[in-house]
Design a protein around this motif. Structure first.
Motif, mmCIF file in Angstrom:
data_model
loop_
_atom_site.group_PDB
_atom_site.id
_atom_site.type_symbol
_atom_site.label_atom_id
_atom_site.label_comp_id
_atom_site.label_asym_id
_atom_site.label_seq_id
_atom_site.Cartn_x
_atom_site.Cartn_y
_atom_site.Cartn_z
ATOM 1 N N GLU A 1 0.821 -1.198 0.000
ATOM 2 C CA GLU A 1 0.000 0.000 0.000
ATOM 3 C C GLU A 1 0.863 1.259 0.000
ATOM 4 O O GLU A 1 0.561 2.248 -0.649
ATOM 5 N N VAL A 2 1.971 1.195 0.730
ATOM 6 C CA VAL A 2 2.865 2.349 0.816
ATOM 7 C C VAL A 2 3.754 2.450 -0.418
ATOM 8 O O VAL A 2 3.929 3.525 -0.994
ATOM 9 N N ASP B 1 -6.501 -10.999 -5.986
ATOM 10 C CA ASP B 1 -6.716 -9.572 -5.722
ATOM 11 C C ASP B 1 -6.264 -9.213 -4.311
ATOM 12 O O ASP B 1 -5.650 -8.177 -4.081
ATOM 13 N N TRP B 2 -6.577 -10.121 -3.397
ATOM 14 C CA TRP B 2 -6.240 -9.880 -1.992
ATOM 15 C C TRP B 2 -4.731 -9.771 -1.800
ATOM 16 O O TRP B 2 -4.244 -8.954 -1.029
ATOM 17 N N ARG B 3 -3.961 -10.607 -2.524
ATOM 18 C CA ARG B 3 -2.508 -10.579 -2.371
ATOM 19 C C ARG B 3 -1.839 -9.739 -3.449
ATOM 20 O O ARG B 3 -0.613 -9.783 -3.595
ATOM 21 N N HIS B 4 -2.597 -9.026 -4.252
ATOM 22 C CA HIS B 4 -2.070 -8.184 -5.334
ATOM 23 C C HIS B 4 -1.206 -8.980 -6.301
ATOM 24 O O HIS B 4 -0.090 -8.573 -6.632
ATOM 25 N N VAL B 5 -1.682 -10.115 -6.725
ATOM 26 C CA VAL B 5 -0.969 -10.893 -7.740
ATOM 27 C C VAL B 5 -1.968 -11.277 -8.822
ATOM 28 O O VAL B 5 -3.104 -10.788 -8.826
ATOM 29 N N ASP C 1 9.463 4.418 -7.941
ATOM 30 C CA ASP C 1 10.609 3.510 -8.059
ATOM 31 C C ASP C 1 10.219 2.065 -7.780
ATOM 32 O O ASP C 1 11.071 1.205 -7.630
ATOM 33 N N PHE C 2 8.917 1.803 -7.742
ATOM 34 C CA PHE C 2 8.432 0.433 -7.547
ATOM 35 C C PHE C 2 8.397 -0.275 -8.895
ATOM 36 O O PHE C 2 7.883 0.263 -9.872
#
Lengths: 306, 679
Positions: free
Chosen positions: B404-405, B452-456, B411-412
């Motif tokens: 989230e941060v 979606d929950w784990r952002h993958v 730079d991500f």
């Protein structure tokens, strides 16, 4: 005195034998091997590896080799780190752990004894309460919390100190790990000093000293501290042994190349010679420091004679 | 390559006690003050004063010998120190010329000729020749070296036999060797297509590869090469390679007896014959001249060239290795072949490499130094990066809790990874023996919600999505809890009225077995909750320490379900589909289908790229239909690099050829976000 020391040194040998045998047995019991990974090896490759490292020999041959190695103070080669001997790794990791441990130890002794003595002399004053509250906090915060907190404040917000890595001694990089490591020892030593001093200050020989007309400074430094620090000595001997042989969490959080880091990875890697080497080394150090503590008692406490 | 969820996170986030709260108050004020500054990038963005890249290589390298260590933490360092015939493209990870300027492949992908550049040199100035590559490959296969990567070279003719210390069978009377084709066992020759169903195209006559057939001339074997005449000579070794494959038997009596018992005809034939050990000189690598290397394969392997950039095949210096033995990688002995040479190595701390002026491409190498830090704790890495003491990190160094941060920052870096997460089913015992149960469990999991929950990204088929352009990926079963229940009723877990009865389902005979690393446990808990919610069955989770877990998996010693991850060894679908090529090895499910193997073999014989992909996709479909695995998610790479670091791209492997990386001091040319991948 000499007989006592010799007897104690002789006892180290069977102790070491038991420690090493237990460790060796425990490694056997743990499933998996240093080469076990998610990617399974073909039987032929596994066979090549077992032959290369002598794992295909009967257990008593392997066990005998371990004992023979220890008798010669040569722990053999690491299984995981190709071509590196355990002795090499010990000599590389020890100075780092020892530097860090000794810095933390001296810091803990200095700060701990000072605050403890002050608290005892000014019993029930605000100094006493404040230092004992801080000591409670120091004991209750584990170093895996304290370390990151210090990093957050001093490395990531104030940018005063580096957040990790080792740049030798003396350098800025030792400040945060030493502080983290010493916190709990400062707390213990302060409390031990305080209670020890409180007890001594009420004893007869202090009253005698005062009656002789000695100044308060002389009473405290020449007479009271010697007796008041006895509990600190018995606590800090083994503590020093553990401090200089590596501390897993702090070395990991600050990424320091010390023995603790090697040790934890050696266990994960099932690196038998390295585990046994480090365990044996720590055992000898702890036994040695205990002996030193016992000897030093003879000098500090006039009541003890060997 | 093994994928144990790289990095170990010490759980100090999990148990922050009351004490932390006390101190926390003071931190909130400090934290607010500091985060007010830079919102575009994560932490400091001052480039280092010198031309140096400070990178984190992961846990301590086992060795600097590229043929010994199998991990990615070592690969990152080897990429600087050693060069191979090919190198990974920084954007696509596909093979690009390195020490080999160009190569030719024969008509059926069973032999490759590499043409080496003439100006390649080791760090001590010695020229790199074809002979060095012959030495490197033979040495890696030597049984005493015991390289755990040796199986990667098994595609080369007689490589496996040499690595296994096997023997040829020699007939002293006729002065000939026994040949495989005369004793072919039933399982060796896949007999097409009696069992082939309508969907399976009839396999072509599976003859031996061209590399095992006699040829009239070398030129006849290769497709015509337009630019220049082929300089490759026919040689006695080449003719030996092109003779039919010899019979290979285990050297030890026990293994040989077992092999002979399985083949009575062979057992009769070996009587009175001599057993000659397979030697290094028999392995199918040949230096035709100083700058021509010819590799003969035991089978057709179109993916072989993409393997050549792997650390196992990166060239090492013969004299150094032979002279110093074990100690050849010591900093004062080591001779390297890459764009950088070793300058300093402090184990468990840092390893420094410097630009090697001897390298043939030195004029294009921009960095003077790279400092690799051996760090394992992810929080420590993030701290160092934020404080500006690291310039870039490796894959999976941004944990989900930080996304989230960090994800909105410029730079991500993120990209789908050539790696997959899946669960294996034990198809040999228990309820998961039934394909309907396996399918039902797969259908009762909402993979999209989980991803979606784990952002993958969710994975419904087996191949990671979007890694292989043009691959016609089949679809797995969609999320459908009703159909799942229906299937379970069919499998005999229904009540009298024909509805699914969770009471009847023997949930206690199944466990989800997993190792505790990374996100494995959260995934297991999510899946457990899904099955509870969608089927009403509660399946227990069992956590095992890593090595214990792997030992159990290898023996199929688990009840029902176990977790697995796989990342590509080379950029070809075969690296994934090949997991089930054999019933043993990395299979771990007990499922094995000759039809599947036949399809893979056929694909590897197919020269046409697109047609090959189609056949591989058929094999994948067959795998999905049998459902020995439950695909979960495609990993994404998730790392960070400072905007002034150029030449590093979010590719699928997160391995970077360091010679193209540089520090950009002109802020206008910095990367704001993911750099352009298509240029």
């Amino acid at each position: 005195m000499l007989r006592f020391i010799i007897r104690r040194i002789v006892v180290i040998i069977p102790m070491l034998f038991i420690v090493v045998s237990l460790t060796w047995g425990l490694i056997r019991l743990a499933p998996g091997n240093f080469y076990t990974g998610e990617k399974k090896l073909t039987p032929a490759i596994e066979k090549n590896l077992r032959e290369k490292y002598g794992l295909n020999r009967p257990w008593y041959v392997q066990y005998g080799k371990v004992l023979w190695n220890i008798a010669r103070f040569d722990f053999g080669n690491s299984l995981k780190y190709e071509g590196q001997s355990v002795n090499q790794i010990l000599f590389r990791g020890l100075p780092v752990s020892a530097t860090l441990g000794l810095s933390a130890y001296l810091l803990a002794l200095f700060v701990g004894i000072t605050t403890g003595t002050l608290a005892a002399l000014k019993q029930n004053s605000w100094i006493d309460y404040a230092s004992m509250v801080l000591a409670m906090i120091g004991i209750s915060i584990p170093n895996f919390v304290l370390g990151p907190l210090l990093v957050l404040i001093f490395a990531l917000n104030l940018f005063w100190l580096p957040p990790a890595l080792w740049n030798g001694f003396p350098s800025k990089s030792i400040v945060l790990p030493a502080l983290t490591l010493s916190a709990i020892y400062i707390a213990y030593i302060a409390r031990l000093t305080r209670s020890g001093m409180l007890e001594v200050m009420r004893s007869d020989y202090i009253r005698t000293a005062r009656a002789k007309g000695l100044s308060e400074t002389q009473v405290v430094f020449r007479h009271a501290l010697r007796g008041g620090l006895l509990p600190v000595v018995s606590f800090s001997g083994p503590a020093l042994a553990f401090l200089i042989t590596g501390t897993v969490v702090v070395e990991r959080v600050f990424a320091l190349p010390g023995l603790g880091n090697y040790f934890i990875n050696a266990c994960f890697n099932r690196d038998e010679p390295l585990i046994i080497g480090i365990v044996a080394f720590i055992a000898v150090t702890v036994l040695g420091f205990n002996l030193l503590v016992d000897i030093s008692y003879g000098f500090i406490d006039p009541r003890i004679r060997y | 390559m093994r994928n144990p969820k790289s990095g170990i996170v010490i759980g100090y986030s999990s148990r922050i006690g009351v004490a932390a709260l006390i101190l926390g108050v003071s931190l909130i004020t400090a934290g607010c003050a500091a985060s007010g500054g830079n919102h575009v990038f994560f932490g400091k963005t001052d480039p280092p004063r010198e031309n140096v890249l400070r990178y984190v290589s992961g846990s301590e390298p086992e060795s600097l010998d590229p043929q010994i260590s199998a991990g990615q933490n070592e690969a990152r360092i080897y990429m600087a120190l050693y060069e191979g015939l090919t190198e990974y493209d920084p954007k696509t990870s596909a093979p690009v010329p390195a020490i080999a300027e160009r190569w030719e492949v024969n008509k059926d992908f069973s032999e490759i000729t590499f043409h080496l550049r003439k100006n390649a040199r080791f760090s001590n100035g010695d020229p790199i020749t074809a002979g060095d590559f012959v030495y490197t490959i033979r040495r890696g296969l030597t049984p005493e070296v015991a390289s755990s990567n040796a199986a990667l070279a098994y595609y080369i003719k007689y490589a496996e036999a040499y690595n296994e210390s096997a023997v040829f069978v020699f007939d002293p009377d006729s002065q000939t060797f026994l040949l495989e084709k005369d004793f072919a066992g039933v399982e060796e020759q896949p007999t097409a297509p009696a069992s082939a169903t309508g969907t399976t195209p009839p396999a072509r006559t599976p003859g031996p590869p061209l590399s095992s057939q006699p040829v009239e001339s070398v030129a006849a074997e290769y497709p015509p090469i337009p630019e220049e005449q082929t300089p490759d000579a026919d040689t006695p070794f080449h003719r030996f390679m092109h003779s039919p494959a010899r019979v290979v038997l285990p050297a030890d009596d026990k293994g040989r007896k077992k092999a002979l018992d399985a083949n009575p005809k062979l057992r009769a034939a070996v009587a009175g014959k001599q057993f000659l050990p397979v030697k290094a000189e028999n392995v199918g690598v040949e230096a035709v001249d100083d700058y021509t290397l010819r590799i003969s394969l035991a089978q057709q392997a179109p993916f072989f060239i993409s393997l050549m950039a792997h650390q196992f095949f990166r060239v090492i210096h013969r004299n150094t290795v032979e002279h110093f033995g074990h100690a050849w990688t010591d900093p004062h002995n080591i001779v390297t072949s890459g764009a950088f040479k070793l300058e300093a190595w402090q184990p468990y701390d840092r390893l420094v490499v410097a630009r090697d002026p001897m390298n043939w491409d030195a004029s294009r190498v921009k960095l003077d130094h790279i400092v690799f830090y051996m760090l394992q704790d992810i929080t420590t890495m993030i701290n160092l990066y934020r404080a500006g003491e690291l310039d870039a990190m490796y894959n999976h160094t941004v944990p989900p809790a930080w996304l989230e941060v960090i994800a909105p920052m410029k730079d991500f870096m993120d990209a789908p990874e050539a790696g997959i997460e899946f669960y294996r089913f034990n198809t040999t015992k228990g309820p998961t023996k039934d394909v309907r149960v396996r399918k039902a469990l797969n259908m009762a999991l909402d993979k999209k919600a989980m991803a979606d929950w784990r952002h993958v990204q969710p994975l419904t088929a087996f191949m990671p999505t979007g890694i292989f352009p043009g691959y016609p990926q089949p679809k797995g079963d969609p999320f459908d809890p009703d159909k799942a229940k229906h299937l379970l009723v069919e499998a005999g877990y229904g009540d009298a009225s024909g509805n699914f009865d969770p009471e009847k389902f023997s949930a206690s005979e199944i466990e989800i077995v997993t190792n505790p690393d990374g996100s494995n446990l959260p995934y297991a808990e999510f899946i457990q909750a899904q099955w509870k919610q969608n089927l009403g069955v509660t399946i227990q989770i069992r956590i095992m320490e890593n090595k214990t877990f792997q030992a159990a998996q290898a023996k199929l010693d688990y009840k029902g379900i176990s977790r697995f991850g796989w990342s590509a060894d080379y950029m070809d679908p075969f690296t994934f589909l090949g997991l089930f090529y054999t019933p043993t090895g990395n299979n771990g499910t007990g499922w094995w289908d000759p039809k599947y193997v036949e399809l893979l073999d056929e694909a590897n014989r197919t020269v046409d790229h697109q047609r090959r992909y189609e056949i591989l996709a058929q094999a994948e479909k067959l795998l999905l239909d049998a459902q020995p695995v439950m695909p979960l998610v495609v990993a994404t790479t998730r790392w960070m690099k400072k905007p002034y670091v150029k030449g590093m791209y979010p590719n699928a492997t997160t391995l970077f050829p360091w010679k193209w990386v540089y520090i950009e001091r002109d802020q206008a040319k910095w990367d704001y976000g993911v750099p352009n991948m298509s240029e």
